[in-house]
Enzyme design. Sequence first.
Site, mmCIF file in Angstrom:
data_model
loop_
_atom_site.group_PDB
_atom_site.id
_atom_site.type_symbol
_atom_site.label_atom_id
_atom_site.label_comp_id
_atom_site.label_asym_id
_atom_site.label_seq_id
_atom_site.Cartn_x
_atom_site.Cartn_y
_atom_site.Cartn_z
ATOM 1 C CB SER A 62 -8.023 4.099 2.775
ATOM 2 O OG SER A 62 -7.169 3.427 3.716
ATOM 3 C CE LYS B 275 -3.885 2.090 2.548
ATOM 4 N NZ LYS B 275 -4.808 1.955 3.710
ATOM 5 C CB SER C 268 -8.792 1.409 5.848
ATOM 6 O OG SER C 268 -9.498 2.633 5.912
#
Length: 488
Positions: free
Chosen positions: A158, A78, A182
């Site tokens: 997210s 990420k 998330s």
Amino acid sequence: MTALTDLTIAGMKAGLAARDFSAAELTAAHLAAMAGARDLNAFIVETPEIAAAQAAAADAALARGEARPLAGIPLGIKDLFCTEGVQTTAGSKILQGFVPQYESTVSGKLLADGAVMLGKLNMDEFAMGSSNETSAYGKVISPWKARNSNRELVPGGSSGGSAAAVAARIAAGATGTDTGGSIRQPASFVGIAGIKPTYGRCSRWGVVAFASSLDQAGPMARTVEDCALLLTSMCGYDPKDSTSLNVAVPDFTAGLTGDLRGKRIGVPREYRLDGIDATIAALWDQGLEWLKAAGATIVDVSLPHTRYALPVYYIIAPAEASSNLARYDGVRYGLRVTPPGGNLADMYSATRAAGFGAEVQRRIMIGTYVLSAGFYDAYYTQAQKVRTLIAQDFEKAWDVCDLLLTPTAPSAAFAFGDKADPLAMYLNDVFTVPASLAGLPAMSVPAGLSADGLPLGLQIIGRPLDEAGVLDAGLAIERAAAFTARPA
């Protein structure tokens, strides 16, 4: 032979150990899959040269008999994790061009264990979002489609890039971060597993901060066992993070049995929301039956302050974000905008106005307001007091149960633009935020499909540091649900 990208991480490890294929072949298969799925926009940066070099090193280690636990396993990282020599943006324009000279502790541990980095995964800007629509680098598109529809769906947020990449077989696993859900919410939306460990289990050093008292790293993968493999590598004490827990890290794969005899599963009555989707309610009941069949006893519990979790979260998280994001002013990192004839304050203002997206600006404004003189005690201090009550609810629940089972999200994935109202978007986190506020381990496991054929997840919440118990219950659900659906 099964397509290499269809294998689980455990299957890849077995294949590599048996010399059925090489790490170079495994990496090449994933790079080809990435190239064929660029329409999903899952990656902000692809790192094929780094991946090839790491795969070659993994093959050499395998040949020497010195392979580390994740040797040759292709992962996505990420874009919230700083990666040495590779651009890290946190999905924001303000950090465009920022190339860290250091590696985050978590990504460094994965790479030290032999993992192969395919690239940096797209995400909501500074992890603020539940749909991956706020990234400065474009939205991530879910590989799933609802039955009889061609509308593009959100992958959740997210960690939407991580979720989409794993579901689409572009990456074997991925790192995520979870501030209010998330990891768990996007995992539920795309039909994969994801676990947020206890706050402090994984180091936050080198992870771009959103809300420091809530942020926690964790793995996302297609099976519970794969999550356990990655989590074992990611956890551990880090003296560079003052909130890191100095506790032993077990081998989370070693204790996986799916046998829940003697375990008590709590059902929090306050999670039975008015108007809850009937399919999700039925799946929740089915999940409880699966856990009973695995040997567990089901008990009713009360978490009376749950109703305040969302407003508390949306006071504390923006407050901490407004403080953390003050460092992005055009002086040290990324973007700098200098108005003609302007002074230093003008440069700060112009840089932040141009660099931050609308959602980030909204949360900075909320956070600055609740921290301002005259309102600090009325909002922030009160929110922290209620947060303590929410945590105490869980502590009392552990007197009568060992784990909690709830839905992960109040709906299946929705189409882009369907939740334009920020408040409607924030409600996506209604089931995940309480565990975040209490710092508890929690996991989402795919358990069924909606009426439109979209994945739905169930959430298991555990006591502090009981990731092993959470994973074991997750395995029981995974086996019973036998979720085999995948994007078309």
